[in-house]
Design an enzyme around this catalytic site. Structure first.
Site, PDB file in Angstrom:
ATOM      1  N   GLU A 245       0.306  -1.011  -0.087  1.00  0.00           N
ATOM      2  CA  GLU A 245       0.161  -0.252   0.002  1.00  0.00           C
ATOM      3  C   GLU A 245       1.130   1.224   0.254  1.00  0.00           C
ATOM      4  O   GLU A 245       1.849   1.251   0.500  1.00  0.00           O
ATOM      5  CB  GLU A 245      -0.987  -0.306   1.166  1.00  0.00           C
ATOM      6  CG  GLU A 245      -1.803   1.631   1.338  1.00  0.00           C
ATOM      7  CD  GLU A 245      -2.264   0.908   1.854  1.00  0.00           C
ATOM      8  OE1 GLU A 245      -2.710   2.696   3.101  1.00  0.00           O
ATOM      9  OE2 GLU A 245      -3.079   0.017   3.199  1.00  0.00           O
ATOM     10  N   CYS A 282      -4.706   7.123   5.890  1.00  0.00           N
ATOM     11  CA  CYS A 282      -4.271   7.032   4.195  1.00  0.00           C
ATOM     12  C   CYS A 282      -5.883   6.786   3.456  1.00  0.00           C
ATOM     13  O   CYS A 282      -5.406   6.928   2.669  1.00  0.00           O
ATOM     14  CB  CYS A 282      -3.324   4.799   3.961  1.00  0.00           C
ATOM     15  SG  CYS A 282      -4.533   4.182   5.328  1.00  0.00           S
TER      16      CYS A 282
END
Length: 509
Positions: A245, A282
């Protein structure tokens, strides 16, 4: 590589607190990986590893006060936030234990011979097996939930894969404490402590992804760091899956009708989402497409009031603070970019939230304004004011992959009138999770969750949150014509383990 001390650093002052470890040498990385590899057999029994996961959750919870104190000293995220994150981490471990007990993740499929089929079908039995040792790279912004005992570790252990964790330099002391708890839990069930390895240091992280006994890797962090490790994983003599990620802008589109209906509520909600955790999530909304005109002006006014009233906060480390300040200065220096609330330094060690506005037309073609289409980690967002649907569509068409994409629709649009369905279809290629009339911050740990997205959000199509995260650490294998006595118990006709399976085309539970 030379060993060096690892220090715990106070993000509130930038000062070293204490030495907590030594950076791992190449020999130390090799020893950790080999110890993990040797522990694989102890995870073979699903009952044992489910019990291990539950014991780990119990012991992390029991040590909560001590762990939260250490986490706050290293991250400045605050006891309330960290206590909730630890609870989420324990819940996640128990949820994977339930998945292990159920057994559906093994995806057992049995086909008996059928000579009448074209072509004829032989005896085939398929299920999934663990890949082997998994390298886990901890995240800075989630000291519990995406770190040593986080989702990558929990799902890998649930799959039957030992792990070696590369600790994040922002919370080395906590990493050591959590790893110790996991090892104690493993020992209670006769599992070697090497089932959870821990290494510190940048070079150790590179050595880890290159080690021939590492079978897969999970990463949460920056585009630059993640891409370097991704490339290293692909360049090995035997490439391995790298589930990374890396970064996400998480665009939000506010329709003109939605702004006309509830501009103030949208502005307030956006302020809460973009400043949550000092903007260090995020899935923070980093780009908002809002209409021009009176309704859009009301939204910006509401956002201005809400963000202006938000206090300064401490970022996870001073390097991030410096990157935030320089990133804001570079973005705010572009022509026609305005700062209704100027983000920046809130004090010697803090930052103040704010947001930028820009005409959406500036983002419709390649150029200097592309900087506004890149993630800026911290409490800031960009509000791009669009003139019409076509302009908003053009901006969206230029965006890279994201973890989330959000649309705010009016009541009538949400009921099927207007372009609601068309907008959802437009957002779907951009992200792994598409939200309607909500905010992306907050990622529920649920079976249907998907936390991933097209590159650069992630390097694979899988999720790092939710039950299906376990699939990253397994591979299918089929046996053809194998005598029943030689088959693993998961694939025998009498189903001694009581697994859900597909048996000659019929789903059995």
């Amino acid at each position: 590589m030379a060993a060096a001390p690892v220090w715990s650093v106070d993000p509130r002052t930038g000062k070293q607190r204490e030495q907590v470890a030594i950076e791992a040498t190449a020999e130390a990385v090799d020893a950790a990986v080999r110890a993990a590899h040797a522990a694989r057999g102890a995870l073979a029994d699903r009952t044992v590893r489910a019990a291990f996961l539950r014991t780990a959750a119990d012991q992390l919870q029991a040590a909560g006060d001590r762990l939260v104190e250490t986490a706050d000293a290293e991250s400045a995220l605050g006891p309330a936030r960290l206590t909730g994150e630890l609870a989420r981490t324990c819940y996640q471990l128990r949820a994977f234990a339930d998945i292990v007990d159920e057994g559906a993740f093994l995806d057992v499929i049995i086909n008996h011979p059928d000579d009448t089929a074209t072509p004829p079908i032989p005896d085939l039995r398929r299920y999934k097996v663990p890949l082997g040792v998994v390298a886990v790279y901890s995240a800075s912004n989630f000291p519990f939930a995406f770190s040593v005992a986080g989702g990558d570790t929990a799902s890998a252990l649930a799959a039957g894969c030992p792990v070696v964790v590369k600790a994040h330099p922002d919370h080395p002391a906590l990493s050591g404490q959590v790893a110790a708890v996991l090892r104690e839990a493993a020992a209670e069930h006769g599992i070697p402590e090497g089932v959870v390895g821990l290494v510190h240091g940048f070079e150790a992280g590179v050595e880890l992804v290159r080690h021939p006994l590492v079978a897969a890797a999970g990463f949460t962090g920056s585009v630059r760091g993640g891409r370097a490790l991704f490339d290293a994983a692909a360049a090995r003599p035997v490439p391995i899956p790298f589930h990374g990620e890396l970064g996400s802008l998480n665009p939000v589109l506010v329709t003109e009708a939605a702004a006309a209906e509830r501009a103030e509520a949208i502005g307030t909600g956006l302020a809460g989402s973009m400043t949550l955790g000092v903007g260090q999530f995020c899935v923070k909304p980093g780009l908002v497409l809002a209409p021009t005109g009176a309704a859009g002006d009301r939204l910006v006014k509401s956002l201005t009031e809400a963000v202006g009233g938000a206090g300064a906060g401490v970022l996870l480390d001073h390097r991030m603070r410096e990157n935030f300040l320089s990133g804001i200065a570079e973005r705010a220096g572009l022509p026609d970019v305005e700062t209704p609330v100027t983000p920046g330094a809130g004090g010697e060690h803090t930052v103040s939230p704010g947001f930028l506005t820009v005409p959406a037309a500036k983002l419709t073609a390649e150029g200097a304004y592309d900087l506004l289409l890149e993630e800026c980690f911290g409490p800031v967002t960009v509000v791009a004011r669009y003139e019409d649907d076509s302009e908003a569509h053009t901006v969206l068409s230029r965006l890279p992959g994201n973890l989330t994409a959000t649309v705010h629709l009016s009541t009538q649009e949400a009921a099927g009138a207007g372009r609601g369905a068309e907008i959802l279809a437009e957002l779907t290629p951009l992200a792994g999770r598409v939200l309607v009339n909500g905010w992306p911050t907050g990622v529920a740990v649920a079976p249907a969750q998907h936390h991933g997205g097209p590159y650069p959000a992630t390097t694979s199509t899988s999720t790092s949150v939710g039950g299906t995260a376990i699939e990253r650490w397994m591979r299918p294998v089929a046996y053809q014509g194998a005598p029943e006595a030689l088959l693993p118990p998961e694939l025998r006709d009498d189903n001694p383990l009581g697994l859900p399976r597909r048996f000659d085309g019929r789903l059995e539970r």
